[in-house]
Write a protein that holds these residues in place. Structure first.
Motif, PDB file in Angstrom:
ATOM      1  N   SER A  16       1.728 -13.920 -15.451  1.00  0.00           N
ATOM      2  CA  SER A  16       0.298 -13.637 -15.524  1.00  0.00           C
ATOM      3  C   SER A  16      -0.228 -13.860 -16.939  1.00  0.00           C
ATOM      4  CB  SER A  16       0.045 -12.212 -15.042  1.00  0.00           C
ATOM      5  OG  SER A  16      -0.940 -11.594 -15.813  1.00  0.00           O
ATOM      6  N   ARG A  20      -3.121 -16.348 -17.970  1.00  0.00           N
ATOM      7  CA  ARG A  20      -4.350 -15.813 -18.549  1.00  0.00           C
ATOM      8  C   ARG A  20      -4.616 -16.362 -19.939  1.00  0.00           C
ATOM      9  NH1 ARG A  20      -4.931 -10.471 -19.807  1.00  0.00           N
ATOM     10  NH2 ARG A  20      -2.732 -10.059 -19.528  1.00  0.00           N
ATOM     11  N   ARG A  96     -12.408  -8.758 -13.495  1.00  0.00           N
ATOM     12  CA  ARG A  96     -10.986  -8.997 -13.750  1.00  0.00           C
ATOM     13  C   ARG A  96     -10.520  -8.275 -14.999  1.00  0.00           C
ATOM     14  NH1 ARG A  96      -8.832 -14.143 -12.250  1.00  0.00           N
ATOM     15  NH2 ARG A  96      -8.163 -14.383 -14.384  1.00  0.00           N
ATOM     16  N   GLU A  98     -11.529  -8.856 -18.047  1.00  0.00           N
ATOM     17  CA  GLU A  98     -11.391  -9.790 -19.166  1.00  0.00           C
ATOM     18  C   GLU A  98     -12.725  -9.957 -19.865  1.00  0.00           C
ATOM     19  OE1 GLU A  98      -9.885 -13.520 -17.889  1.00  0.00           O
ATOM     20  OE2 GLU A  98      -7.986 -12.680 -17.231  1.00  0.00           O
TER      21      GLU A  98
END
Lengths: 204, 99
Positions: A16, A20, A96, A98
């Motif tokens: 992940s 990312r 998310r 972010e």
């Protein structure tokens, strides 16, 4: 052993983080659908209201009211599409957990801007030289190039969308009189199709 | 550098350190702020983990100036890449063994 779960969890986290930190995945599929709708509306206005019907690459009579109208319309469509994309992507990023402005979105923007600005300047120069018929092919080709570029730092599918736009752009160079149709197909219909695809593939 | 029998690297036991290595594995260089955003940690916490990784020789620093602002970029060393790959292989083996 209870360790297996931990190890699997660790691998998932590594994966992940790799994704990312290298790809901007908060891009919203709906943004594509909206951009498509704006583009179709814009193409309709260009044809019906502004009578934008270039028959050849160099055709000053394609814009009876001067190039200003079509330029303004193009900028309006661009601003609406980009604005919607930023807004929807910011919302998606927030969901998310972010930030919208991070290392990957900066890279996305940089990858996008170089071909887009090159194309933009070329279009302005073309218009100033009465090469009005170049408007459609140049927007498609340079937008396609920037999508192809951006595919490396966000959803890979954008690469193929980029190629579709480039092909449509090249065709519209040859078939100048059908320019707006190619433009509506590329910026309108393909955006809607890819937007829906990305939404169903990545956002559910 | 401590390595257990399995090749699991003790240096990567911390979430933050593993995160730094994962992010640097797929990016040529990353600056401090980018890493901070990805990992969602405080300046001090990140700095101490980065120091530790640097001490192990797994990452290296490239200092430069953007205008007048200092800009610190981190990248993975060859040794770091090797250790990270070994760690991944060891994890894989452990999972396969326990299946």
């Amino acid at each position: 052993m209870s360790d297996t779960k931990d190890h699997l969890q660790e691998l998932t986290e590594i994966r992940s983080m790799m994704e990312r930190s290298s790809k901007f995945l908060s891009l919203s599929g709906w943004a594509g659908v909206f951009a498509g709708i704006y583009a179709l509306t814009g193409a309709y206005i260009a044809y019906q209201v502004l009578q934008f019907r270039p028959q050849q690459l160099m055709s000053a009579e394609a814009t009876p009211n001067g190039a200003g109208g079509i330029l303004l319309l193009g900028i309006a469509v661009l601003v609406l599409a980009v604005g919607t994309a930023v807004l929807l992507s910011a919302r998606k990023a927030q969901k998310r957990g972010e930030k919208i402005w991070n290392g990957t979105s900066r890279r996305l923007l940089l990858n996008m801007l170089v071909p887009l600005l090159t194309g933009g300047i070329l279009i302005l120069v073309s218009l100033s030289k009465s090469l009005t018929g170049m408007l459609v092919p140049l927007t498609l080709i340079f937008y396609g190039l920037s999508l192809f570029n951006v595919g490396a730092v966000t959803y890979r599918e954008l690469r193929s969308l980029g190629i579709v736009q480039i092909v449509l752009g090249l065709l519209s160079f040859y078939y100048v009189q059908y320019g707006l149709l190619f433009w509506a197909a590329g910026f309108g219909i393909m955006h809607i199709i890819y937007g829906i695809y990305i939404h169903y593939r990545h956002e559910r | 550098m401590k390595i257990t029998i399995n090749g699991i690297n003790k240096a990567f036991e911390s979430r933050v350190r593993l995160g730094v290595m994962s992010a640097l594995a797929v990016n040529d260089t990353l600056d401090f702020n980018a890493l901070k955003e990805f990992l969602d940690v405080t300046d001090g916490n990140l700095a101490s983990h980065l120091k530790a990784l640097e001490k192990e020789g797994f990452i290296s620093v490239e200092k430069s100036f953007v205008g007048r602002k200092p800009n610190t970029k981190y990248y993975m060393t060859q040794e770091g890449r090797k250790a990270f790959n070994n760690h991944l292989n060891a994890l894989e083996q452990l999972i396969n063994m326990q299946k």
